[in-house]
Design a protein around this motif. Structure first.
Motif, PDB file in Angstrom:
ATOM      1  N   CYS A  98      17.362  11.788  82.754  1.00 57.08           N
ATOM      2  CA  CYS A  98      18.761  11.929  82.348  1.00 57.08           C
ATOM      3  C   CYS A  98      19.683  11.194  83.310  1.00 57.08           C
ATOM      4  N   LEU A  99      19.229  11.054  84.570  1.00 51.44           N
ATOM      5  CA  LEU A  99      20.128  10.559  85.604  1.00 51.44           C
ATOM      6  C   LEU A  99      20.431   9.074  85.440  1.00 51.44           C
ATOM      7  N   ASN A 100      19.516   8.318  84.805  1.00 49.04           N
ATOM      8  CA  ASN A 100      19.867   6.925  84.517  1.00 49.04           C
ATOM      9  C   ASN A 100      19.746   6.615  83.022  1.00 49.04           C
ATOM     10  N   ARG A 101      19.802   7.655  82.239  1.00 51.44           N
ATOM     11  CA  ARG A 101      19.853   7.546  80.767  1.00 51.44           C
ATOM     12  C   ARG A 101      18.652   6.844  80.177  1.00 51.44           C
ATOM     13  N   MET A 102      17.481   7.022  80.796  1.00 52.77           N
ATOM     14  CA  MET A 102      16.281   6.471  80.176  1.00 52.77           C
ATOM     15  C   MET A 102      15.890   7.300  78.951  1.00 52.77           C
ATOM     16  N   ASN A 103      16.384   8.533  78.886  1.00 55.96           N
ATOM     17  CA  ASN A 103      16.079   9.375  77.725  1.00 55.96           C
ATOM     18  C   ASN A 103      16.724   8.860  76.450  1.00 55.96           C
ATOM     19  N   ASP A 104      17.752   8.036  76.605  1.00 58.71           N
ATOM     20  CA  ASP A 104      18.426   7.511  75.410  1.00 58.71           C
ATOM     21  C   ASP A 104      17.448   6.813  74.471  1.00 58.71           C
ATOM     22  N   LEU A 105      16.328   6.357  75.061  1.00 55.14           N
ATOM     23  CA  LEU A 105      15.382   5.583  74.255  1.00 55.14           C
ATOM     24  C   LEU A 105      14.557   6.469  73.340  1.00 55.14           C
ATOM     25  N   GLN A 106      14.484   7.789  73.673  1.00 57.22           N
ATOM     26  CA  GLN A 106      13.669   8.686  72.858  1.00 57.22           C
ATOM     27  C   GLN A 106      14.379   8.974  71.543  1.00 57.22           C
ATOM     28  N   PRO A 107      13.587   9.080  70.451  1.00 56.04           N
ATOM     29  CA  PRO A 107      14.215   9.447  69.185  1.00 56.04           C
ATOM     30  C   PRO A 107      14.701  10.904  69.220  1.00 56.04           C
ATOM     31  N   ASN A 108      15.770  11.175  68.522  1.00 59.95           N
ATOM     32  CA  ASN A 108      16.315  12.528  68.381  1.00 59.95           C
ATOM     33  C   ASN A 108      16.763  13.139  69.701  1.00 59.95           C
ATOM     34  N   PHE A 109      17.085  12.303  70.670  1.00 62.94           N
ATOM     35  CA  PHE A 109      17.559  12.824  71.953  1.00 62.94           C
ATOM     36  C   PHE A 109      19.035  13.216  71.842  1.00 62.94           C
ATOM     37  N   ARG A 110      19.346  14.419  72.383  1.00 64.45           N
ATOM     38  CA  ARG A 110      20.735  14.862  72.361  1.00 64.45           C
ATOM     39  C   ARG A 110      21.020  15.545  73.696  1.00 64.45           C
ATOM     40  N   VAL A 111      22.210  15.311  74.235  1.00 65.29           N
ATOM     41  CA  VAL A 111      22.519  15.874  75.549  1.00 65.29           C
ATOM     42  C   VAL A 111      23.877  16.556  75.518  1.00 65.29           C
ATOM     43  N   GLU A 112      23.965  17.667  76.260  1.00 69.45           N
ATOM     44  CA  GLU A 112      25.248  18.352  76.467  1.00 69.45           C
ATOM     45  C   GLU A 112      25.428  18.569  77.958  1.00 69.45           C
ATOM     46  N   GLY A 113      26.681  18.722  78.365  1.00 70.57           N
ATOM     47  CA  GLY A 113      26.942  18.946  79.780  1.00 70.57           C
ATOM     48  C   GLY A 113      27.260  17.648  80.483  1.00 70.57           C
ATOM     49  N   LYS A 114      27.310  17.715  81.824  1.00 71.86           N
ATOM     50  CA  LYS A 114      27.739  16.518  82.538  1.00 71.86           C
ATOM     51  C   LYS A 114      26.751  16.128  83.621  1.00 71.86           C
ATOM     52  N   VAL A 115      26.663  14.833  83.831  1.00 72.48           N
ATOM     53  CA  VAL A 115      25.910  14.279  84.953  1.00 72.48           C
ATOM     54  C   VAL A 115      26.873  13.339  85.664  1.00 72.48           C
ATOM     55  N   LEU A 116      27.417  13.785  86.791  1.00 75.88           N
ATOM     56  CA  LEU A 116      28.399  12.967  87.496  1.00 75.88           C
ATOM     57  C   LEU A 116      27.718  12.159  88.598  1.00 75.88           C
ATOM     58  N   LEU A 117      27.904  10.843  88.536  1.00 77.33           N
ATOM     59  CA  LEU A 117      27.444   9.978  89.619  1.00 77.33           C
ATOM     60  C   LEU A 117      28.702   9.488  90.324  1.00 77.33           C
ATOM     61  N   ASP A 118      28.849   9.852  91.586  1.00 83.08           N
ATOM     62  CA  ASP A 118      30.088   9.564  92.311  1.00 83.08           C
ATOM     63  C   ASP A 118      31.315  10.036  91.522  1.00 83.08           C
ATOM     64  N   GLY A 119      31.169  11.185  90.877  1.00 78.30           N
ATOM     65  CA  GLY A 119      32.306  11.787  90.190  1.00 78.30           C
ATOM     66  C   GLY A 119      32.551  11.308  88.777  1.00 78.30           C
ATOM     67  N   LYS A 120      31.762  10.335  88.325  1.00 77.09           N
ATOM     68  CA  LYS A 120      31.976   9.814  86.965  1.00 77.09           C
ATOM     69  C   LYS A 120      30.800  10.189  86.071  1.00 77.09           C
ATOM     70  N   ASN A 121      31.116  10.710  84.887  1.00 76.57           N
ATOM     71  CA  ASN A 121      30.062  11.161  83.986  1.00 76.57           C
ATOM     72  C   ASN A 121      29.285   9.975  83.415  1.00 76.57           C
ATOM     73  N   VAL A 122      27.962   9.973  83.635  1.00 77.89           N
ATOM     74  CA  VAL A 122      27.164   8.833  83.172  1.00 77.89           C
ATOM     75  C   VAL A 122      27.023   8.843  81.651  1.00 77.89           C
ATOM     76  N   TYR A 123      27.331   9.978  81.018  1.00 81.19           N
ATOM     77  CA  TYR A 123      27.214  10.041  79.557  1.00 81.19           C
ATOM     78  C   TYR A 123      28.522   9.743  78.841  1.00 81.19           C
ATOM     79  N   ASP A 124      29.547   9.319  79.601  1.00 80.51           N
ATOM     80  CA  ASP A 124      30.764   8.846  78.943  1.00 80.51           C
ATOM     81  C   ASP A 124      30.434   7.649  78.045  1.00 80.51           C
ATOM     82  N   THR A 125      31.143   7.580  76.929  1.00 81.40           N
ATOM     83  CA  THR A 125      30.841   6.480  75.999  1.00 81.40           C
ATOM     84  C   THR A 125      31.196   5.127  76.604  1.00 81.40           C
ATOM     85  N   ALA A 126      32.119   5.116  77.578  1.00 81.76           N
ATOM     86  CA  ALA A 126      32.551   3.838  78.146  1.00 81.76           C
ATOM     87  C   ALA A 126      31.573   3.308  79.189  1.00 81.76           C
TER      88      ALA A 126
END
Lengths: 269, 266
Positions: free
Chosen positions: B64-92
């Motif tokens: 989850c910490l570098n979004r390698m899970n994004d590659l898995q089918p049907n992956f869904r995430v809730e909550g926050k993972v802040l790297l230096d205070g910025k959420n890595v799951y932000d759409t931007a």
């Protein structure tokens, strides 16, 4: 048992080649390959048919290869598992099973008549390309899926974009397989008669085409014409033409075999 | 090695920068609830170990910490993972850039079928570094950091697949280092390696500690005890306990942790 099975495969091929060479080889002379047909195709050479087939093959490769490989890459590397993707996959499998004469009629309807390309090299190459696409896509996808998933993961984990990953970590290792499949398909297309029948092939046209909107002669159709449509053609002329066509197709296949042998020697994982 | 470790632990008392802050992280793969309400902090320059039995979610957490899970089918995430205070799951978020900042070493070595040199140069090249002289410097520096330079400096042109398993794994570490990450994730990096290769990787981890934040997922509790400052114990998708490694291994708060560490199940 296995030996017998091999024999069953090998015998017809060897027989066909033997008969073709025995009866056709005396006809293969320089003039036969480089001159226009004369006397209602009963004399002279088959040069325009060779050139026509050559143009058609080039055109088919130029159209089918980029489209086919791009489609395969999209389906294998980008498309999510949706209903649309499954639909496309089913369509491709079914298209591969459509008889070539149906492609010919469809090509005439779409390219010759509807798009007003006329009976031309463009129409013929497009029709042959359409017929080749399903097989090129399927074999390219197979080559792509034979590249280990770990290559993609390793590349993406280093911060490569999706396209960079495809370009540098996947395609180089799939390319030989893709080329082999494509070349084999093109070889088949080169020998097809039905798709070019209504879209490009000229019955008798003793001159070379000048543009992609010209008609041209083609080896398979020419062979069909001189064996069934024109009376009193020398048997050896017919066999000579057949030998040239088979030689051309086998030659293209040989390229595929060489590519494959090259991969085997280079395979690194 | 032991001295180094204790000196780092003594720094624990002083205030530490938080590098990664995970809050109420829930992960689903289709109907499977793979991670349940994980909240923890990873400090800058620490080595955090994540232990737990198979299917406990520790690898999923790591990915989850570098979004390698994004590659898995049907992956869904809730909550926050802040790297230096910025959420890595932000759409931007620029995901390739994130993965450059958070590198990973996988369980099985994954060298690409090219030369040692090209493996290390792969990442920098994708960033647009094409100059041979610069690449040569990067390759040398990365291999030195991964303690592999002396073994392969005369074999840079050889296929990376000819290296031994342990060398391949350090090559993968060097390759990750070549794109100058800030965090390095290890997903059971020594699961297929002999004890000597394992020791080399662990020594390298200590060397890297001054510059990098490192998270180690391991099946080997002894390795976690040897290497890490703090340890997190995962079980069935939950974070059971996180704390100083010494405490986790000598006086765990939770009965389940103690059962796992003493080998009563798992």
């Amino acid at each position: 048992m296995l030996f017998l099975a091999t024999l069953v495969i090998f015998t017809p091929i060897a027989t066909v080649l033997f008969v073709l060479i025995q009866r056709g080889l005396p006809e293969i002379r320089w003039e036969f390959l480089t001159q226009m047909p004369r006397m209602g195709m009963r004399q002279g050479g088959i040069f325009p048919a060779i050139v026509g087939t050559f143009y058609l093959v080039i055109g088919t490769v130029a159209i089918a290869m980029p489209v086919g490989i791009a489609t395969a890459i999209y389906l294998s590397e980008y498309a999510k598992e949706t209903r649309l993707k499954r639909l496309i996959e089913i369509a491709i499998v079914n298209l591969a099973g459509v008889p070539s004469v149906v492609y010919g009629l469809f090509g005439m309807g779409l390219f010759v008549l509807f798009l007003h390309f006329g009976s031309s090299i463009l129409s013929g190459a497009l029709t042959l390309a359409m017929m080749s696409l399903p097989v090129i896509i399927t074999s390219s996808r197979e080559a792509l899926s034979s590249v280990p998933y770990s290559f993609r993961e390793a590349s993406l984990a280093l911060g490569a974009t999706r396209w960079q990953t495809v370009k540098h970590a996947v395609l180089p290792h799939a390319l030989p397989g893709i080329l082999t499949g494509t070349v084999l398909t093109i070889a088949r297309a080169a020998g097809e008669t039905a798709p070019i029948l209504f879209t490009v092939a000229a019955f008798y046209l003793p001159k070379l085409p000048h543009s992609i909107f010209d008609q041209c002669m083609a080896l398979p159709y020419h062979l069909y014409v001189i064996t069934t449509q024109v009376p009193n053609v020398r048997i050896s002329l017919q066999y000579g033409t057949a030998l040239v066509l088979v030689g051309l197709v086998l030659g293209i296949n040989l390229i595929a075999v060489l590519i494959r042998a090259h991969i085997r020697s280079q395979k690194k994982w | 090695m032991v001295e180094q470790q204790s000196s780092v632990v003594s720094r624990q008392s002083s205030e530490r920068n938080v590098k990664i802050n995970v809050g109420n992280l829930n992960v689903y793969f289709g109907a499977i609830h793979a991670l349940r309400n994980i909240s923890l902090e990873v400090y800058k320059n620490e080595i955090l170990a994540a232990i737990g039995p198979a299917n406990s979610g520790k690898t999923t957490f790591l990915r989850c910490l570098n979004r390698m899970n994004d590659l898995q089918p049907n992956f869904r995430v809730e909550g926050k993972v802040l790297l230096d205070g910025k959420n890595v799951y932000d759409t931007a978020v620029d995901v390739p850039f994130l993965r450059r900042r958070v590198g990973v070493v996988f369980a099985t070595p994954t060298p690409l079928p090219m030369s040692v040199f090209e493996n290390i140069a792969y990442g920098p090249r994708r960033l647009g570094t094409g100059k041979r002289s610069i690449l040569e410097k990067i390759v040398e520096r990365s291999l030195k950091k991964a303690a592999l330079w002396d073994e392969v400096k005369n074999r840079l042109r050889d296929s990376a697949l000819k290296l031994s398993g342990g060398q391949q794994q350090r090559l993968c570490l060097a390759r990750a280092l070549a794109v100058e990450p800030e965090v390095i994730l290890y997903d059971e990096p020594c699961s297929g390696l002999d004890p000597i290769s394992t020791a080399k990787i662990e020594e390298t981890m200590f060397e890297l500690q001054k510059d990098y934040t490192q998270i180690l997922v391991t099946n080997n509790t002894k390795q976690a005890a040897r290497v890490s400052e703090r340890t997190a114990f995962f079980l069935m998708g939950e974070l059971v306990e996180i704390g100083l490694t010494d405490k986790i291994f000598t006086a765990p708060q939770d009965q389940r942790t103690e059962d796992y560490i003493t080998g009563r199940f798992g």
